[in-house]
Design an enzyme around this catalytic site. Structure first.
Site, PDB file in Angstrom:
ATOM      1  N   ASP A  61      40.147  44.304  44.480  1.00  0.00           N
ATOM      2  CA  ASP A  61      39.698  44.716  45.829  1.00  0.00           C
ATOM      3  C   ASP A  61      38.231  45.124  45.842  1.00  0.00           C
ATOM      4  OD1 ASP A  61      40.299  47.082  44.444  1.00  0.00           O
ATOM      5  OD2 ASP A  61      41.312  48.053  46.125  1.00  0.00           O
ATOM      6  N   GLY A 101      49.815  55.319  39.776  1.00  0.00           N
ATOM      7  CA  GLY A 101      49.516  53.978  40.286  1.00  0.00           C
ATOM      8  C   GLY A 101      50.205  53.666  41.603  1.00  0.00           C
ATOM      9  N   ASP A 103      44.423  50.647  48.945  1.00  0.00           N
ATOM     10  CA  ASP A 103      45.429  51.690  49.170  1.00  0.00           C
ATOM     11  C   ASP A 103      45.382  52.224  50.592  1.00  0.00           C
ATOM     12  OD1 ASP A 103      45.507  51.165  46.536  1.00  0.00           O
ATOM     13  OD2 ASP A 103      44.862  53.141  45.859  1.00  0.00           O
ATOM     14  N   SER A 140      49.315  55.384  44.370  1.00  0.00           N
ATOM     15  CA  SER A 140      48.343  55.732  45.390  1.00  0.00           C
ATOM     16  C   SER A 140      48.569  57.077  46.081  1.00  0.00           C
ATOM     17  CB  SER A 140      48.315  54.602  46.425  1.00  0.00           C
ATOM     18  OG  SER A 140      47.320  54.821  47.326  1.00  0.00           O
ATOM     19  N   ASN A 159      44.859  60.112  35.552  1.00  0.00           N
ATOM     20  CA  ASN A 159      44.080  60.577  36.694  1.00  0.00           C
ATOM     21  C   ASN A 159      42.724  59.864  36.657  1.00  0.00           C
ATOM     22  OD1 ASN A 159      42.401  61.914  38.465  1.00  0.00           O
ATOM     23  ND2 ASN A 159      43.464  63.865  38.188  1.00  0.00           N
ATOM     24  N   ARG A 190      51.967  53.323  48.022  1.00  0.00           N
ATOM     25  CA  ARG A 190      52.180  51.874  48.041  1.00  0.00           C
ATOM     26  C   ARG A 190      52.471  51.369  46.630  1.00  0.00           C
ATOM     27  NH1 ARG A 190      49.487  51.320  44.305  1.00  0.00           N
ATOM     28  NH2 ARG A 190      47.242  51.268  44.093  1.00  0.00           N
ATOM     29  N   GLU A 247      45.487  42.842  41.212  1.00  0.00           N
ATOM     30  CA  GLU A 247      45.064  44.131  40.645  1.00  0.00           C
ATOM     31  C   GLU A 247      43.607  44.099  40.189  1.00  0.00           C
ATOM     32  OE1 GLU A 247      46.640  46.891  41.536  1.00  0.00           O
ATOM     33  OE2 GLU A 247      48.442  46.093  40.600  1.00  0.00           O
ATOM     34  N   HIS A 248      42.892  45.143  40.512  1.00  0.00           N
ATOM     35  CA  HIS A 248      41.468  45.269  40.159  1.00  0.00           C
ATOM     36  C   HIS A 248      40.649  44.114  40.728  1.00  0.00           C
ATOM     37  CE1 HIS A 248      41.552  48.856  37.650  1.00  0.00           C
ATOM     38  NE2 HIS A 248      42.724  48.431  37.195  1.00  0.00           N
TER      39      HIS A 248
END
Ligand code: NG1
Length: 492
Positions: free
Chosen positions: A69, A166, A213, A168, A257, A60, A66-67
């Site tokens: 959820d 990024g 995600d 997912s 990672n 996705r 962003e940041h």
């Protein structure tokens, strides 16, 4: 049962109240046909039999949100065409899992007994690829509890979601494992339930992530982005992106990672501490039980502005120490470690509570505005409002860079080039490297933008990035993208 022909997107079977992953037949004119044929041939070579079914789960791109959820707030992603494919068959009379990746040299095959399998994470470095798969199996096992049967599976994997970028890739793998295992176990393939299982079990990889995600991996629908809410329960609402706008993804090629570093989990810790601190300030009786900003917002019935004022008035220091936090929350250092920190955040000495909290609250406001503007534009298109979307994306990026500190010098170079070209762009996904997402005003402008990025960024890659990506046409790392379908299941 299939959903085609009844007005729903392929692969979305609707029953009252639930949407299930439909079992479809793969048509020879399908765009994915050749890829499935190649994977099927690989499967047959490895196992000497044909697969029983094929699973496809997409990566996705997050357009905005962003940041937020893991703090309970909603996000606005869309599924991309890059996906994980699995070819699957039951392993007759055996509890053996056999996993083979089409890229054999890079991802070694793995076997395990499903009666005794364990997820073993290394002390340092990223987890082995098959651990993401095992997370999915464990998720279904826990969901089914006493109904779980260790039915062996033969699996062949083919993925083209860029790793650690990024987009997912990890959740696409976990969610594909959940879907394949759930089907083998005979579960009803309820998209929302599978998304929740996938979000929960990805935590076994050691990242305390939210559910964005996995949700879009299941709920994505061709032609629209999704506004995904997590509170009070998982809900996806299709959002039509403004006509003519074209979204471009550009990979900085700086890899991150998450599971091999602590940055992501550190941000989660800071958000939880800030929540607890403010819940105490507000004098809530149950302040010790509140862990997400959204629960605090709800308990105090605050709007965005009031929440922001609460943060500014009470979290006044730019950096908090362990001693500050323990004093305010009335806990010992040991309690701080056991209640808030985990294996890879135990080293934390400093906490930037104000900056993280402000980002989350302001970003959640930007998501709401973005959705509202898209909805207004779909009934009355106008250029002025459309350009507000670009502004929200730029503000999001600035906040991620300044308040959340999750950008990267290579990402910043891409953003600078975009700004120069007057294209609104932001880092997408967790950050610290990876991709940007940019919004262009037309397909033609997107073509020009991609050409410019190739000239100014990709043709001049510094040595540390060139090692990872030899010069090529770069079409796989910078591309225009359209919203695609979520998880699909194909049978013979
Ligand atoms: P990436 O790293 O882009 O897959 C992560 C989290 C999301 C969300 C974003 C930041 C996982 C699996 N995913 O996404 O839930 O928090 O960062 O918005 O950890």
């Amino acid at each position: 049962m299939t959903a085609n022909g009844n007005g729903t997107a392929p692969g979305l079977d609707t029953q009252p109240g639930i949407e299930v992953v439909a079992q479809q037949k793969l048509q020879p004119d399908s765009k994915i046909y050749d890829r499935v044929q190649k994977l099927t041939a690989f499967f047959a070579k490895e196992y000497g039999v044909e697969p029983e079914f094929i699973v496809r789960v997409p990566g996705r791109v997050n357009i905005i949100g962003e940041h937020v959820d893991y703090c309970g707030y909603s996000v606005l992603p869309m599924a991309v065409s890059q996906s994980i494919f699995l070819a699957v068959a039951k392993n007759p009379d055996s509890s053996q899992l056999q996993l083979r990746n089409i890229e054999e040299a890079k991802f070694q095959g793995y076997d395990a007994d499903l009666k005794t399998f364990r997820i073993e994470l290394p002390k340092s470095g990223g987890p082995a690829w098959y651990n993401y798969f095992l997370c999915g199996i464990k998720g279904v096992q826990e969901q089914l509890a006493s109904k779980w049967r260790p039915l062996g599976m033969r699996i062949a994997v083919d993925g083209n979601v860029p790793l650690a970028a990024g987009l997912s890739s990890s959740s696409a793998m976990v969610s594909s494992a959940v879907l394949a295992t759930a089907h083998v176990q005979g579960m009803q393939l309820d998209r929302r339930e599978l998304a929740s299982i996938s979000a929960k079990c990805e935590q076994y990889i050691g990242t305390h992530s939210g559910g964005m995600d996995q949700a879009i991996a299941y709920l994505g629908r061709v032609g629209c982005a999704h506004h995904i809410e997590f509170h009070p329960k998982l809900k996806g609402t299709p959002v039509t992106l403004p006509a003519g706008k074209c979204f471009v993804v550009a990979n900085s090629l700086a890899q991150k990672n998450k599971a091999a570093s602590s940055d992501y989990n550190e941000r989660v810790v800071e958000c939880r501490l800030a929540t607890r601190w403010l819940a105490k300030v507000k004098g809530l009786i149950n302040w010790q039980d509140i862990v997400r900003f959204i629960d605090l917002e709800e308990a105090c019935q605050m709007d965005n502005e009031t929440f922001e004022k609460l943060i500014r008035d009470n979290l006044t220091k730019s950096v908090y120490t362990r001693a500050d936090i323990c004093k305010e929350l009335g806990i010992t250092e040991q309690e701080l470690e056991t209640k808030f920190l985990s294996a890879n955040t135990r080293h934390m000495e400093q906490f930037k509570l104000q900056q993280r909290a402000l980002h989350v609250i302001q970003e959640s406001g930007r998501v709401a505005k973005f959705r509202q503007i898209c909805e207004e534009l779909s009934s009355t298109p106008n250029q002025k409002d459309a350009s507000k979307l670009g502004l929200l994306m730029r503000q999001s990026h600035e906040s991620l860079r300044e308040l959340y500190e999750c950008s990267h010098p290579d990402v910043e170079r891409l953003i600078e080039i975009s700004n120069k070209l007057d294209v609104s762009a932001r880092v997408t996904g967790a950050g610290w490297g990876g991709c940007i997402v940019a919004m262009c005003d037309s397909v033609e402008i997107a073509d020009e933008y991609i050409k410019a990025l190739k000239r100014e960024y990709y043709a001049n890659l510094p040595a540390h990035l060139l090692e990872r990506h030899q010069p090529s046409d770069f079409n796989e790392v910078v591309f225009a993208t359209l919203p695609g379908n979520g998880a699909e299941l194909y049978i013979k």
